[in-house]
Scaffold this active site. Structure first.
Site, mmCIF file in Angstrom:
data_model
loop_
_atom_site.group_PDB
_atom_site.id
_atom_site.type_symbol
_atom_site.label_atom_id
_atom_site.label_comp_id
_atom_site.label_asym_id
_atom_site.label_seq_id
_atom_site.Cartn_x
_atom_site.Cartn_y
_atom_site.Cartn_z
ATOM 1 N N ARG A 156 -7.071 10.213 0.367
ATOM 2 C CA ARG A 156 -6.272 11.155 -1.500
ATOM 3 C C ARG A 156 -7.858 10.941 -2.404
ATOM 4 N NH1 ARG A 156 -3.058 6.837 -3.644
ATOM 5 N NH2 ARG A 156 -3.000 5.905 -1.757
ATOM 6 N N HIS A 192 1.035 -0.952 0.161
ATOM 7 C CA HIS A 192 -0.354 -0.172 0.105
ATOM 8 C C HIS A 192 1.053 0.993 0.102
ATOM 9 C CE1 HIS A 192 -2.879 2.447 1.481
ATOM 10 N NE2 HIS A 192 -3.930 2.008 1.029
#
Lengths: 640, 262
Positions: free
Chosen positions: A276, A256
């Site tokens: 994000r 990740h």
């Protein structure tokens, strides 16, 4: 030897995360007497940590969405290595599984008109993730747990015993699957049950059952920096190998992109992608939004060319392209790695994830409440006031047990099923965020359904467990007590984690992986001498000594497959073979246990060609990026 | 209200520089090793044991305990799973207060004195910090913690307005760690009391606009061992690692019982 505690069931599910609980509910609903065996307390599974949401093309926020688009995104994310039939079933059935979860009581954030809200996420063309703030995994587990309590209360009314048809055996670890040779095939096996121990008492327990569903999750605890919880020691993968099944795609490990890198005690802890999705951006030490420099050709048309366009996308997604911070995870992880390597990283070897300068503090607290809390409480960082320092962390293994796409049955071991992270194929070389929770529900249900079907067809033709296997499993389990003081299992574990992190991590090189295999051999020898003190009651040292076998087996699979695959694709990046090769796309690497010496053998498999109607969902030009010329569909006449 | 709630001062505007100088801390852990029987078969007795560990001030108590387990005493036993404060496995009594070890930072404790760590109270200790959670989960099951509806299931989702969804948001954050229930003085003296966590989980459905089982749940909580045993000491609210306003939720259930309206 004293008599071992025995329980007899139709279906035994090992693992109590999303896939295991969904499988158990299905098997029970099909009339099977079902047991769930899990290492932790019921309801504490790793699934609770999933934050982003469940991907399902319900089209509640953007009605252009449908299963075909979801399928296409999934295949693109997995770089076409996915078992396309799994990706197809997953995309088709995910909406039903989400709606079902809602009717079972799950809480979801809602649209203005009261439907389930959906959010944007990396690699998904439309807003697709059904979510509850950033605690979707917790709500998923809680809802399945509540459903099981409801079913048990039904059974109490009907049979006077809440556990008549569905029982959870918590804090028990399975160390061996029990099998007998399958008379129908030459080298196949047939499931007769499972052997394990109670963590509390250390006493052994045998489950007799013709069908076992493995739903034990992933392997992250073999790596030093990981977002995974302690359960993720590769148990199901190892149990399957030892029973004669194969693991596929084990070289593909997802790092990740945004794990915490600082302060040290929270290293590895995840920052959800929704940071994000909701406006957070990545910057290097020079303050530059570097992701614009890392948009690969295959995604050039889909992502914003400028910061201005990317910023407009948050409010006007129909007329702008998304910012490159939302590229698939493997792309973002590699970009961060490259920035750090070129000296533009943060003081602690990450990059900055900045949401504080982008959104007002109250919006951050409202949209990302758990993240805000987590950072404040686990690390004393206020994400509304300062950027986070983030870098890649081992998060998910795309590879896993080889299964039949429709039934989740493992070829070679009759009666063995696998679903969720422990199974391979669905996500190809890289998983999209949000596709994991939907995977658990879709294939958890299928595994439970087909295990029940198998048991029903089997009728009375069940086979007894082999007492010899039970004795062997018991001897294997107590062996660490005979090695008192020889090797500290914690030291062996730490060295294993360091080895995998350093030598088979996010960027891989031939020499380093060969070195890793040598070290794994040494660690295997040391693990065999790992000794523990004290008694069997709640003895964590003993538990770890037994887990080491699983972690070492899985690590060997990862290292061997990664060394073999001489290309870069998704969660497998070779510095010495940076390109993606259409020829390698036609290769699936399968790991099996060598019959004689306990080593891992690699076999090359050819994936089945994709069905024409699914192929037709892609432009020919796009397919050229993935397929060999011979595999491409014929050019249409009259097309330009 | 008679409860004393610790006031947390609001954070200063300017961010202080974090100190990462390692400190040596003493963890004074309440041990219980049931197989440590006496020479004549006397049952094992709990005892305190001190461990010294070097720790970064921003480190969590859970990390320090892992160090002890790995480097000093492999027999030290506690539950833990996600280490992110979400699974709710590592509730323990740290310096006399219920908290999750994975969410308790060294810097927030007084390290000049030993830090005491005990099992949560009111449940039987099995070994060291591991308690028998069965009675706790039984109370959870007893409030019918699942959606109760009548009529046909919809083919898609039930509709629920954002306002209706918000109504019970707080109590859906529960992670079933037992911090609240085992901080409750009523629960300590009366193990049959449902306890705050079970009431929180009943609240989660009583105030869910989709649910039709509120009456049944309210009746269950109207019993002798139900909400009326709560003496509003706010220990539960104070202990909740998820910031749930537990006492408020209990009060809302009481009010619903009085006015028979949710």
């Amino acid at each position: 030897m004293s008599e071992v505690e025995r329980h007899s069931y139709d279906v035994v599910v090992i693992g109590a995360g999303g896939a295991g609980l969904r499988a158990a509910i299905e098997a029970r609903s099909q009339g099977m007497r079902t047991a769930v065996v899990c290492k932790s307390l019921f309801g504490k599974a790793h699934t609770v940590m999933a934050e982003g949401g469940i991907a399902a093309s319900m089209g509640n926020v953007n009605s252009n969405d449908n299963w075909q688009v979801h399928f296409r995104d999934t295949m693109r994310g997995g770089k076409f290595l996915n078992y396309w039939r799994m990706a197809e079933l997953h995309a088709q059935e995910a909406p039903d599984r989400v709606w079902e979860l809602e009717t079972w009581g799950a809480l979801f954030d809602r649209t203005g008109d009261g439907r389930i809200s959906q959010r944007n996420f990396g690699g998904h063309e439309y807003p697709r993730l059904a979510h509850v703030g950033d605690r979707t995994g917790l709500e998923l587990i809680r809802t399945l747990q509540q459903k099981i309590v409801a079913l048990q209360q039904e059974d109490e009314q009907e049979f006077g015993d809440p556990e008549a048809r569905l029982k959870v055996f918590q804090e028990a670890t399975v160390t061996r699957l029990l099998t007998v040779p399958d008379s129908g095939s030459e080298d196949g096996a047939r499931i007769t049950g499972a052997f394990g121990y109670w963590r509390e008492s250390g006493r052994f327990v045998v489950f007799e059952a013709p069908a076992v569903v493995l739903a034990t999750g992933g392997i992250g605890k073999s790596f030093k920096v990981t977002s995974n919880s302690w359960e993720y020691t590769g148990d199901g993968q190892a149990l399957a190998l030892l029973a004669g099944a194969s693991l596929i795609n084990m070289e593909f490990v997802q790092f990740h992109p945004t794990g915490m890198v600082w302060p040290p005690s929270v290293k590895g802890i995840l920052v959800t992608e929704s940071v994000r999705g909701d406006g957070g951006v990545l910057r290097n030490s020079e303050g530059k939004r570097f992701m614009f420099d890392y948009i690969p050709d295959v995604f050039k048309e889909k992502y914003a060319k400028s910061e201005e366009e990317g910023d407009r996308w948050y409010t006007d997604p129909d007329n702008n392209r998304r910012p490159p911070e939302l590229l698939p995870r493997d792309e973002v992880a590699r970009a961060i790695n490259a920035e750090v390597k070129e000296g533009r990283g943060t003081p602690h070897g990450g990059v900055y994830l900045d949401v504080s300068s982008r959104l007002p503090a109250d919006v951050i607290r409202r949209k990302l409440p758990s993240m805000h809390h987590q950072f404040k409480e686990l690390a004393d960082v206020d994400i509304t006031a300062e950027p986070m320092e983030v870098g890649p962390t081992c998060h998910y293994v795309m590879g896993g047990i080889e299964v039949d796409p429709d039934t989740a049955a493992t070829p070679g071991v009759l009666g063995l099923y696998a679903a969720g992270e422990v199974a391979g194929g669905m996500h190809g070389s890289n998983r999209l965020g949000g596709n994991s929770l939907s995977d658990l529900l879709v294939f958890g249900r299928r595994a439970g359904l087909y295990a029940a079907e198998y048991v029903t067809e089997l009728g009375d033709a069940r086979r007894d467990v082999d007492q010899g296997q039970i004795d062997e499993a018991a001897a294997e389990a107590v062996a660490p007590f005979a090695n008192e003081g020889a090797e500290n299992p914690y030291s062996v574990h730490q060295e294993l984690q360091q080895t995998m992190n350093d030598l088979v991590g996010i960027i891989r090189r031939e020499g380093e992986m060969a070195e890793a295999l040598t070290r794994l051999e040494e660690l295997k020898a040391r693990a065999a001498k790992a000794g523990v003190e004290g008694h069997r009651q709640y003895n964590p040292g003993w538990h770890l000594a037994l887990d080491l076998r699983n972690m070492l087996l899985v690590s060997e699979c990862i290292a061997k497959a990664a060394l073999e695959r001489e290309e870069s694709r998704g969660g497998h990046t070779r510095e010495d073979h940076p390109g993606m090769s259409a020829d390698w796309r036609k290769v699936v690497l399968a790991c099996a246990l060598a019959a004689d010496d306990g080593h891992i053998d690699l076999v090359r498999r050819s994936p089945e060609p994709m069905r024409a109607d699914l192929l037709a969902l892609f432009d020919r030009d796009e397919l050229k990026k993935y397929l060999t010329d011979a595999e491409l569909p014929a050019e249409e006449e009259g097309s330009d | 209200m008679t409860a004393v709630i610790e006031e947390t001062p609001s954070a200063p505007a300017a961010k202080p520089a974090r100190d990462h100088t390692p400190v040596v801390i003493t963890l004074r852990i309440r041990r219980y090793l049931p197989d440590l029987v006496g020479p004549n078969g006397e049952p094992a007795v709990p005892f305190w044991q001190d461990f010294q560990v070097e720790a970064d001030p921003t480190e969590r108590i859970l990390t320090a305990m892992h160090k002890i387990k790995g480097e000093q005493d492999g027999s030290l036993t506690f539950r833990r799973s996600c280490a992110h404060g979400i699974c709710g496995s590592d509730a323990m009594r740290i310096n006399g207060r219920n908290r999750l070890a994975c969410k308790t930072l060294v810097k927030d404790l007084d390290v000049t004195k030993p830090i005491t760590i005990e099992a949560i109270k009111g449940l039987e200790v099995e070994k060291d910090l591991v308690v028998d959670m069965d009675p706790f989960f039984q109370s959870f099951k007893d409030v019918m913690p699942f959606l109760i509806t009548s009529g046909n299931e919809p083919t898609r989702e039930r509709l629920q307005s954002p306002e209706d969804r918000e109504r019970f948001d707080d109590t859906t954050k529960c992670i079933l760690c037992a911090c609240c229930t085992t901080s409750c003085p009523v629960f300590w003296t009366d193990g049959q009391y449902f306890g705050p966590a079970a009431i929180v989980n009943a609240h989660r459905f009583i105030f869910d606009s989709r649910d039709e089982g509120a009456e049944q749940r309210l009746e269950i909580l109207n019993e002798k061992e139900g909400v009326w045993r709560c003496r509003t000491t706010f220990n539960c609210t104070d202990a909740c690692p998820r910031g749930i306003e537990v006492t408020k939720a209990i009060q809302e259930v009481k009010r619903a019982l009085i006015f028979r309206r949710v």
